[in-house]
Scaffold this active site. Structure first.
Site, short mmCIF file in Angstrom:
data_model
loop_
_atom_site.label_atom_id
_atom_site.label_comp_id
_atom_site.label_asym_id
_atom_site.label_seq_id
_atom_site.Cartn_x
_atom_site.Cartn_y
_atom_site.Cartn_z
N VAL A 223 36.96 8.84 46.76
CA VAL A 223 37.70 8.67 45.50
C VAL A 223 38.99 9.48 45.55
CG1 VAL A 223 37.63 9.02 43.00
CG2 VAL A 223 35.59 8.21 44.20
N TYR A 224 38.89 10.70 46.10
CA TYR A 224 40.06 11.58 46.23
C TYR A 224 41.15 10.94 47.10
CZ TYR A 224 42.83 15.47 48.08
OH TYR A 224 43.87 16.27 48.49
N LEU A 225 40.76 10.45 48.28
CA LEU A 225 41.74 9.85 49.19
C LEU A 225 42.38 8.61 48.58
CD1 LEU A 225 39.98 10.22 52.66
CD2 LEU A 225 41.90 11.55 51.77
N ILE B 287 32.79 11.35 46.60
CA ILE B 287 33.88 12.06 45.91
C ILE B 287 35.14 12.12 46.77
CG2 ILE B 287 34.62 14.30 45.01
CD1 ILE B 287 32.79 12.88 43.13
N LYS C 29 44.86 9.86 45.80
CA LYS C 29 46.08 10.39 46.41
C LYS C 29 46.94 9.26 46.97
CE LYS C 29 47.02 14.31 46.88
NZ LYS C 29 47.78 15.19 45.95
#
Length: 218
Positions: free
Chosen positions: A128-130, A125, A133
């Site tokens: 995926v976030y990095l 997760i 962004k």
């Protein structure tokens, strides 16, 4: 100044709203839930109920019209799945940037994350976030109609702010109180000479205003 903040009920956004309102700026915060409105009013901000995951560019641009600056501080938040990293951390940021262009709002500040990279590898997760962004940041950087600044804080804490930071293109990893992130954002919104910069932020030894002035125009 009139400043519109996406993700107006976030922990950093509420702190920023208090700072901006206290110095006399007119602040509006975009929120998803009407029940969050009172918290914004207590912070001195005007609540604007609008879901950035389903809104159109025209709808967001209408809320931005007449603003002097826009701040993207929205996030899917901890506990959210990979899908919302894409719909909020990436897609909502792109939507907000496009809406700012349409509304003629040039000053645009993004709250990103240290390590954000569109080429970041991995399927966890946080990976995926990095990546989300990083993709959003890359999109904003490509918009010539915006005077953008991207701020990438280190590890966020709820410690009381010290007002002492390190703000550079590359700082290395480290913690930073949310209070101090909000204080830096308040300075950045007002310092268009930081346009075109992607900056990392951790706790340090420079007063916030000095740190921002030292990178301005670089």
């Amino acid at each position: 100044m009139r400043i519109v903040i996406a993700g107006g009920h976030g922990q950093i956004a509420l702190r920023l709203e208090r700072l901006l309102a206290a110095r006399g700026d007119e602040v509006a915060g975009i929120i998803r839930k009407a029940e969050q409105a009172d918290d914004l009013r207590q912070a001195g901000a005007e609540p604007v109920v609008l879901d950035l995951e389903s809104a159109t560019v025209d709808e967001v641009a209408e809320r931005l019209r007449g603003a002097d600056a826009a701040v993207f501080a929205a996030g899917a938040g901890p506990g959210s799945g990979a899908t919302r990293k894409d719909t909020v951390d990436k897609a909502a940021a792109v939507l907000f940037a496009d809406a700012a262009v349409q509304a003629g709002v040039r000053r645009f500040v993004v709250v990103s994350s240290m390590g954000a990279d569109p080429r970041h590898q991995g399927d966890e997760i946080f990976d995926v976030y990095l990546r989300a962004k990083g993709e959003a940041d890359a999109y904003v950087r490509g918009l010539d109609a915006l005077d953008w600044t991207i701020l990438r804080p280190g590890q966020l804490t709820d410690d009381a702010g010290t007002g002492l930071v390190r703000l550079e293109a590359r700082t290395g990893r480290g913690p930073i109180p949310r209070d101090d992130v909000a204080a830096v954002l308040a300075e950045l919104v007002d310092t268009s000479a930081t346009a075109g910069l992607t900056l990392e932020l951790i706790s340090g030894s420079a007063p916030v205003s000095v740190a921002v002035k030292s990178v301005a125009g670089n």
